[in-house]
Motif scaffolding. Structure first.
Motif, PDB file in Angstrom:
ATOM      1  N   HIS A   1      33.767  38.663  53.568  1.00 44.04           N
ATOM      2  CA  HIS A   1      34.494  38.470  52.320  1.00 44.04           C
ATOM      3  C   HIS A   1      34.201  39.595  51.331  1.00 44.04           C
ATOM      4  O   HIS A   1      35.124  40.196  50.763  1.00 44.04           O
ATOM      5  CB  HIS A   1      34.132  37.115  51.706  1.00 44.04           C
ATOM      6  N   PHE A   2      32.935  39.883  51.112  1.00 48.30           N
ATOM      7  CA  PHE A   2      32.599  40.932  50.149  1.00 48.30           C
ATOM      8  C   PHE A   2      33.127  42.291  50.607  1.00 48.30           C
ATOM      9  O   PHE A   2      33.540  43.111  49.784  1.00 48.30           O
ATOM     10  CB  PHE A   2      31.095  40.973  49.892  1.00 48.30           C
ATOM     11  N   GLN A   3      33.146  42.531  51.906  1.00 52.34           N
ATOM     12  CA  GLN A   3      33.680  43.801  52.393  1.00 52.34           C
ATOM     13  C   GLN A   3      35.179  43.894  52.131  1.00 52.34           C
ATOM     14  O   GLN A   3      35.704  44.973  51.820  1.00 52.34           O
ATOM     15  CB  GLN A   3      33.398  43.970  53.889  1.00 52.34           C
ATOM     16  N   SER A   4      35.893  42.781  52.234  1.00 52.69           N
ATOM     17  CA  SER A   4      37.327  42.812  51.956  1.00 52.69           C
ATOM     18  C   SER A   4      37.591  43.131  50.494  1.00 52.69           C
ATOM     19  O   SER A   4      38.562  43.825  50.165  1.00 52.69           O
ATOM     20  CB  SER A   4      37.977  41.478  52.342  1.00 52.69           C
ATOM     21  N   PHE A   5      36.731  42.663  49.590  1.00 54.06           N
ATOM     22  CA  PHE A   5      36.893  42.985  48.172  1.00 54.06           C
ATOM     23  C   PHE A   5      36.693  44.479  47.951  1.00 54.06           C
ATOM     24  O   PHE A   5      37.447  45.122  47.207  1.00 54.06           O
ATOM     25  CB  PHE A   5      35.880  42.224  47.316  1.00 54.06           C
ATOM     26  N   TYR A   6      35.661  45.011  48.604  1.00 47.22           N
ATOM     27  CA  TYR A   6      35.348  46.434  48.455  1.00 47.22           C
ATOM     28  C   TYR A   6      36.509  47.294  48.944  1.00 47.22           C
ATOM     29  O   TYR A   6      36.895  48.270  48.298  1.00 47.22           O
ATOM     30  CB  TYR A   6      34.079  46.758  49.239  1.00 47.22           C
ATOM     31  N   THR A   7      37.087  46.924  50.061  1.00 48.30           N
ATOM     32  CA  THR A   7      38.201  47.691  50.626  1.00 48.30           C
ATOM     33  C   THR A   7      39.415  47.668  49.711  1.00 48.30           C
ATOM     34  O   THR A   7      40.096  48.683  49.535  1.00 48.30           O
ATOM     35  CB  THR A   7      38.574  47.131  52.003  1.00 48.30           C
ATOM     36  N   ALA A   8      39.698  46.534  49.107  1.00 47.51           N
ATOM     37  CA  ALA A   8      40.892  46.397  48.266  1.00 47.51           C
ATOM     38  C   ALA A   8      40.792  47.169  46.965  1.00 47.51           C
ATOM     39  O   ALA A   8      41.806  47.639  46.428  1.00 47.51           O
ATOM     40  CB  ALA A   8      41.152  44.925  47.964  1.00 47.51           C
ATOM     41  N   LEU A   9      39.585  47.330  46.431  1.00 46.53           N
ATOM     42  CA  LEU A   9      39.421  47.943  45.115  1.00 46.53           C
ATOM     43  C   LEU A   9      39.538  49.463  45.140  1.00 46.53           C
ATOM     44  O   LEU A   9      39.153  50.123  46.105  1.00 46.53           O
ATOM     45  CB  LEU A   9      38.060  47.564  44.527  1.00 46.53           C
ATOM     46  N   LYS A  10      40.056  49.995  44.036  1.00 43.72           N
ATOM     47  CA  LYS A  10      40.003  51.433  43.803  1.00 43.72           C
ATOM     48  C   LYS A  10      38.564  51.851  43.516  1.00 43.72           C
ATOM     49  O   LYS A  10      37.757  51.041  43.058  1.00 43.72           O
ATOM     50  CB  LYS A  10      40.837  51.790  42.568  1.00 43.72           C
ATOM     51  N   PRO A  11      38.229  53.119  43.729  1.00 44.24           N
ATOM     52  CA  PRO A  11      36.952  53.605  43.206  1.00 44.24           C
ATOM     53  C   PRO A  11      36.908  53.386  41.690  1.00 44.24           C
ATOM     54  O   PRO A  11      37.867  53.680  40.981  1.00 44.24           O
ATOM     55  CB  PRO A  11      36.974  55.095  43.559  1.00 44.24           C
ATOM     56  N   GLY A  12      35.826  52.816  41.219  1.00 42.15           N
ATOM     57  CA  GLY A  12      35.730  52.464  39.811  1.00 42.15           C
ATOM     58  C   GLY A  12      36.266  51.084  39.491  1.00 42.15           C
ATOM     59  O   GLY A  12      36.145  50.614  38.353  1.00 42.15           O
ATOM     60  N   GLY A  13      36.865  50.416  40.483  1.00 36.87           N
ATOM     61  CA  GLY A  13      37.378  49.068  40.274  1.00 36.87           C
ATOM     62  C   GLY A  13      36.259  48.051  40.142  1.00 36.87           C
ATOM     63  O   GLY A  13      35.120  48.286  40.563  1.00 36.87           O
ATOM     64  N   VAL A  14      36.586  46.914  39.560  1.00 39.07           N
ATOM     65  CA  VAL A  14      35.589  45.894  39.208  1.00 39.07           C
ATOM     66  C   VAL A  14      35.758  44.647  40.063  1.00 39.07           C
ATOM     67  O   VAL A  14      36.873  44.176  40.296  1.00 39.07           O
ATOM     68  CB  VAL A  14      35.703  45.530  37.716  1.00 39.07           C
ATOM     69  N   LEU A  15      34.632  44.112  40.516  1.00 38.27           N
ATOM     70  CA  LEU A  15      34.561  42.795  41.141  1.00 38.27           C
ATOM     71  C   LEU A  15      33.912  41.850  40.148  1.00 38.27           C
ATOM     72  O   LEU A  15      32.798  42.105  39.665  1.00 38.27           O
ATOM     73  CB  LEU A  15      33.728  42.848  42.420  1.00 38.27           C
TER      74      LEU A  15
END
Length: 274
Positions: free
Chosen positions: A168-182
């Motif tokens: 799950h956390f890896q899917s969030f990382y993949t979806a975000l732009k560099p500099g994006g926020v979780l």
């Protein structure tokens, strides 16, 4: 479009903070304040506003017009009722829900109920983009590198119980732009709690949540006590589900648990490195 509603600002501190930050953020704060009690919201969801602090929480995570935002596993749509209309005409909202192919029996019907909610009010939800999260088979919650903000509310314990937290956390990382926020809101266990506690009670330690995010590549930015509840001791007979809104014990000690209120929650902000 969302119907116009009158709204008395019951949370002036958030509005004053937004005014100090600039006119655009003040406009966003004002719209969010109106949306949390707007006509399209389910009455029972409005009743939970004071426990969940949606305006302050979303502003802590940095929500702004024009963003691409992914909400992870929105359930029955508590935050969808706020995020979808806020981003409808200026931004993109992905609702990364369960999969119709999920093995757990409750998940496909929950997805269908969510779709019915969207279709029943197209004026509010017609721009909502539904994706699916069912690791390892389905993990693309938005196009890779497209999201400014990924949000998850009270879900981390479910992934720990299922053993899919890393995916799950890896899917969030993949979806975000560099500099994006979780942004993560989760029921908070006392520090030092065992994995057995986290696998059975619905409560997770803040340290372990940070560890999971950092293992996926995120940098921890900041924690907030917006959703803290000092009355919650996190040691209830049916775990977090003992408390409102679930009240799994029914009438047994109901007044006691209603007096505690919803769970003590961590509110954590992470960033995908530039």
């Amino acid at each position: 479009m969302v119907s116009t509603v009158s709204y008395r600002f019951s949370r002036p501190i958030a509005l004053l903070a937004a005014l100090a930050a600039g006119p655009a953020l003040a406009d966003d704060a004002g719209e969010l304040q109106a949306l949390i009690t707007a006509d399209h919201r389910v009455a029972a969801n409005i009743e939970r506003n004071d426990a969940r602090n949606p305006v302050e929480t979303l502003q802590f995570f940095g929500l702004e017009k024009g963003m691409t935002v992914v909400e992870v596993l929105p359930g029955a749509g508590w935050y969808t009722e706020i995020l979808a209309p806020f981003l409808r005409d200026n931004g993109t909202y992905y609702a990364a829900h369960f999969s119709a192919n999920a093995s757990l029996s409750y998940q496909p019907p929950a997805l269908e109920r969510f779709r019915q909610k969207l279709s029943a009010n197209s004026e509010v939800y017609d721009q909502t983009r539904v994706t699916h999260l069912n690791p390892p088979a389905e993990t693309e919650i938005a196009p890779a590198g497209s999201a400014d903000l990924v949000l998850t509310f009270r879900n981390v314990h479910n992934w720990i119980m299922a053993g899919t937290q890393e995916e799950h956390f890896q899917s969030f990382y993949t979806a975000l732009k560099p500099g994006g926020v979780l942004g993560v809101v989760e029921h908070r266990a006392p520090e030092g709690s065992s994995m057995e506690v986290m696998e059975t009670t619905g409560y997770v330690t803040q340290a372990h949540t940070i560890e999971l995010a950092e293992a996926a590549g995120f940098e921890f930015v900041e924690a907030s006590e917006i959703n803290a509840n000092a009355r919650d001791t996190a040691d209830h007979p049916r775990g977090v589900w003992t408390l409102p809104p679930t009240l799994r014990l029914g009438d047994e000690n109901r007044e006691r648990y209603e007096a505690i209120g919803e769970s003590d929650r961590m509110t954590l902000k992470f960033m995908k490195p530039q």
